[in-house]
Design an enzyme around this catalytic site. Structure first.
Site, PDB file in Angstrom:
ATOM      1  N   GLU A 159     -27.922 -33.944 -38.525  1.00 26.10           N
ATOM      2  CA  GLU A 159     -28.879 -33.305 -37.620  1.00 26.10           C
ATOM      3  C   GLU A 159     -28.227 -32.535 -36.467  1.00 26.10           C
ATOM      4  OE1 GLU A 159     -31.560 -36.398 -36.418  1.00 26.10           O
ATOM      5  OE2 GLU A 159     -32.169 -36.844 -38.468  1.00 26.10           O
ATOM      6  N   GLU A 264     -34.053 -38.888 -47.408  1.00 30.02           N
ATOM      7  CA  GLU A 264     -34.853 -39.802 -46.583  1.00 30.02           C
ATOM      8  C   GLU A 264     -36.335 -39.628 -46.899  1.00 30.02           C
ATOM      9  OE1 GLU A 264     -33.771 -39.627 -42.436  1.00 30.02           O
ATOM     10  OE2 GLU A 264     -31.650 -39.279 -42.880  1.00 30.02           O
TER      11      GLU A 264
END
Length: 374
Positions: A159, A264
């Site tokens: 991220e 995810e």
């Protein structure tokens, strides 16, 4: 380029529901010739002390890949300068060995769940770029060195890009711009040359974000540093993003020569104040009961939407099995998924394929199997 996949028709969707329960396979067996099926697990599940005590049984039957949800994040495994807490991760790796599952290390470098001391000297002052990079490399060397040969792949950096395609202004970026990313991949490759190395991020269906990630990965590769794939966090809603948006990212990443994995996966069936999806854990709200609609169970109408969404996603994944290497759910069962606490604490979420008692949602699994067998 293949034609973009379209949402499943009502007639085709109805046909998917007609599978005899006795014919249902485990998830990993369904896709054994396509891609790995993974789950993220927590501390109690790694130890086998989860409340229902069923985690190991479900993992062994349905999953051939395991990701530590939090156990390998810097704050968990390296909370103080001279302290490493390896036992929980050791348990996870041993569990994976016992059931023949691959381990995905998550994550080596991230802006969240990283203690403040990582960025500071003994006087609390910000480290120089060289000192911070040295600290990061030592962390990577220590963690990866312990599990060398036992972890299949790593989310090396997590991220680092905003949704608009700009780089996240984290303490890492403030110190070194994108140099910390390249240094992290170079160090990871040096420590374990056999492990696969990935960049991982959410909302990768957004073109600006995806293109920055691809540009970064190409720069890493062009500098002679190995990066094997790009992870697309699948934190989705019942309708957004569209299948076309997801598919466009699969095609673009594969077109540039990188492996694709959905890292995810979960589906949020609940509303929130701004209809926010993704995984920016800092973007939270105060609890409001009107956004926690299904405390006594999911209405059948909403459950059917969840079923349809999963079927369409797996139809897409199956279509691109030559590009996708892994699909990992962010948790095993509904009660353990992070959406119970994001974007507000106290929600009752239903995002996965197993309910709060670890029981499979058989109608969804059977419908997915029908897609596989078509």
């Amino acid at each position: 380029m293949k034609k973009l996949i379209k949402p499943i028709s009502a007639m085709a969707f109805a046909a998917l529901l007609y599978v005899q329960p006795s014919q249902a396979q485990s998830l990993k067996d369904m896709f054994k010739d396509s891609f790995d099926i993974g789950a993220a697990i927590d501390n109690r599940q790694a130890y086998g002390t989860d409340r229902e005590g069923k985690a190991h049984t479900v993992l062994a039957k349905h999953f051939n890949s395991i990701t530590p949800e939090n156990l390998m994040k810097w704050g968990s495994i390296h909370p103080r300068p001279d302290t490493y807490l390896f036992e929980p991760m050791d348990r996870l790796v041993n569990l994976a060995d016992s059931i023949g599952a691959r381990v995905i290390g998550h994550t080596l470098v991230w802006h969240n769940q990283t203690p403040d001391w990582v960025f500071e000297d003994e006087n609390g002052e910000r480290l120089s770029e060289s000192a911070l990079i040295e600290r990061m490399e030592k962390h990577i060397e220590t963690v990866m060195g312990r599990y060398k040969g036992r972890v299949f792949g790593y989310d090396v950096v997590n991220e680092a890009i905003f949704d608009n395609g700009e780089y996240r202004t984290s303490k890492w970026f403030e110190a070194s711009e994108t140099r910390f990313i390249k240094k992290a991949f170079a160090k990871a490759e040096a420590v374990d040359p056999e492990a696969e190395l990935y960049y991982n991020d959410y909302n990768m269906w957004k073109p600006e974000k995806r293109e920055t990630a691809i540009k970064l990965a190409k720069e890493i590769r062009e500098e002679g540093i190995r990066i094997d794939g790009i992870g697309l966090q699948g934190h989705y809603g019942l309708e957004s993003p569209s299948l076309e948006e997801i598919e466009a990212s699969i095609l673009r990443i594969a077109e540039e020569g990188f492996k694709v994995m959905f890292t995810e996966v979960d589906i949020d069936v609940l509303p929130n104040p701004v209809n926010r999806h993704g995984a920016d854990i800092d973007a939270t709200f105060e609890f409001d009961e009107k956004y926690n609609l299904y405390t006594d169970g999911l209405p059948d109408e909403v459950h059917q939407k969840l079923l349809k969404r999963y079927v369409e996603l797996f139809e897409l994944f199956k279509k691109h099995e030559d590009k996708i290497t892994r699909v990992t759910f962010w948790g095993i069962h509904d009660g353990g998924n992070w959406l119970n606490n994001w974007p507000m604490r106290g929600r009752t979420a239903y995002p996965l394929l197993f309910d709060r008692q670890y029981e499979p949602k058989m109608d969804i699994i059977e419908a997915i199997q029908k897609v596989v067998n078509q």
